[in-house]
Design a protein around this motif. Structure first.
Motif, PDB file in Angstrom:
ATOM      1  N   UNK A   1       0.806  -1.416   0.079  1.00  0.00           N
ATOM      2  CA  UNK A   1      -0.129  -0.088   0.129  1.00  0.00           C
ATOM      3  C   UNK A   1       0.642   1.329   0.177  1.00  0.00           C
ATOM      4  N   UNK A   2       0.753   2.240  -0.900  1.00  0.00           N
ATOM      5  CA  UNK A   2       1.313   3.276  -0.891  1.00  0.00           C
ATOM      6  C   UNK A   2       0.785   4.452   0.038  1.00  0.00           C
ATOM      7  N   UNK A   3       1.799   5.262   0.514  1.00  0.00           N
ATOM      8  CA  UNK A   3       1.295   6.516   1.305  1.00  0.00           C
ATOM      9  C   UNK A   3       0.701   7.736   0.482  1.00  0.00           C
ATOM     10  N   UNK A   4       0.892   8.731   0.827  1.00  0.00           N
ATOM     11  CA  UNK A   4       0.459   9.838   0.005  1.00  0.00           C
ATOM     12  C   UNK A   4       0.874  10.333  -1.205  1.00  0.00           C
ATOM     13  N   UNK A   5       1.987   9.561  -1.615  1.00  0.00           N
ATOM     14  CA  UNK A   5       2.442   9.787  -2.942  1.00  0.00           C
ATOM     15  C   UNK A   5       2.791   8.460  -3.579  1.00  0.00           C
ATOM     16  N   UNK A   6       2.855   8.636  -4.850  1.00  0.00           N
ATOM     17  CA  UNK A   6       2.953   7.184  -5.756  1.00  0.00           C
ATOM     18  C   UNK A   6       4.070   6.479  -5.257  1.00  0.00           C
ATOM     19  N   UNK A   7       4.340   5.132  -5.498  1.00  0.00           N
ATOM     20  CA  UNK A   7       5.271   4.277  -5.193  1.00  0.00           C
ATOM     21  C   UNK A   7       5.706   3.378  -6.203  1.00  0.00           C
ATOM     22  N   UNK A   8       6.978   2.884  -6.446  1.00  0.00           N
ATOM     23  CA  UNK A   8       7.143   1.972  -7.433  1.00  0.00           C
ATOM     24  C   UNK A   8       8.348   0.932  -6.787  1.00  0.00           C
ATOM     25  N   UNK A   9       7.825  -0.283  -6.835  1.00  0.00           N
ATOM     26  CA  UNK A   9       8.960  -1.247  -6.460  1.00  0.00           C
ATOM     27  C   UNK A   9       9.422  -1.837  -7.586  1.00  0.00           C
TER      28      UNK A   9
END
Length: 299
Positions: A145-153
């Motif tokens: 789950x991403x926080x307040x901003x987009x995330x990339x793994x």
């Protein structure tokens, strides 16, 4: 044993069967010889760079989802694969959204390229941020789950290995790894310590190799996978070398960096995934001024 046609060379004859099987188990037997058993032709693993997938995953217009580096058609296999034994993908998670991943693998590696968030796996929760590495047991579901901003793994598993063997992943409790979290701070500290403490010509390169309590004796992250953060000082090079395994690398940082693979130049680009074929002679070069970093998974 059944007789081959006298006009067919021994090295070209098909599989031989028992002459007079008396049980179903005997009838299933097949025989090859030293001439025809080892001439299976498989497509070579290509020397290549994946750039479209990271561009798509890092595009703010892209939806939450997995962006695999899949060359199964090139490898002539009927399951997604980056190499015969590995699958690398980019997982994009838009702000406030979740992405569940349950690969058919014995273990999963995840590196945080962008953003911050949490991952629920079994009965544990990992809070992650840029530069962290996570390791998850096979047979589990990772709910990112991403926080307040987009995330990339960047996510890598040995799913092709299990698909080829036709086996299911283990129960998480029986998997060859537990949940492991390598923080960016600890990784940076280990890299810096290596530069400070290594004597001249003591090491073939500056690399921090990751393992865990359950795999400490093997010095791997999984029984069949190694994971290392390699670094290269500005203006330096890693001398030509080769290894029997395929290397799948993520370009973490570095300006003006490239590799020479079997005499051909391969330029790096930010967050690209690269494949270095087995046994190929290759070297890495950093023509910039800052330290280059690249995360490498090898079977």
């Amino acid at each position: 044993m059944s007789e081959a046609s006298p006009t067919v060379r021994v090295s070209e004859q098909p599989a031989q069967q028992p002459a007079s099987p008396s049980t179903p188990a005997q009838a299933r037997a097949r025989f090859f010889n030293s001439g025809n058993a080892f001439n299976v032709k498989l497509p070579p693993v290509p020397d290549m760079v994946f750039t479209d997938q990271p561009q798509a995953a890092l595009d703010t217009r892209s939806p939450t989802g997995m962006y695999p580096c899949d060359i199964s058609e090139t490898l002539a296999c009927d399951f997604p694969a980056t190499t015969p034994l590995l699958l690398a993908s980019y997982a994009r998670i838009c702000a406030g959204e979740s992405l569940d991943d349950s690969p058919r693998a014995s273990g999963v590696i995840a590196y945080v390229i962008e953003g911050a968030g949490t991952t629920h796996c079994e009965d544990e929760v990992i809070e992650w941020s840029v530069g962290d590495i996570m390791l998850f047991p096979g047979g589990s579901t990772q709910s990112h789950r991403a926080g307040d901003a987009d995330a990339v793994l960047w996510v890598v598993s040995n799913a092709p290995q299990l698909a080829f063997e036709g086996v299911e992943p283990p129960n998480p409790a029986d998997a060859p790894t537990e949940i492991v979290h390598f923080t960016s701070q600890d990784i940076s500290s280990q890299v810096d310590d290596l530069y400070e403490r290594a004597e001249p010509d003591e090491l073939p390169g500056y690399a921090v190799v990751f393992s865990s309590a359950s795999q400490e004796s093997t010095r791997n992250v999984l029984p069949t996978l190694t994971l290392a953060m390699n670094s290269l000082p500005g203006g330096d090079m890693q001398r030509p070398h080769r290894h029997n395994s395929v290397a799948v690398s993520l370009v973490v940082s570095g300006e003006g960096c490239y590799s020479i693979v079997d005499g051909n130049r391969k330029n790096w680009s930010p967050w690209a995934t690269t494949i270095t074929p087995p046994t190929s002679v290759h070297s890495h070069h950093n023509s910039g001024n800052s330290r280059a970093m690249f995360l490498i998974v090898q079977d």
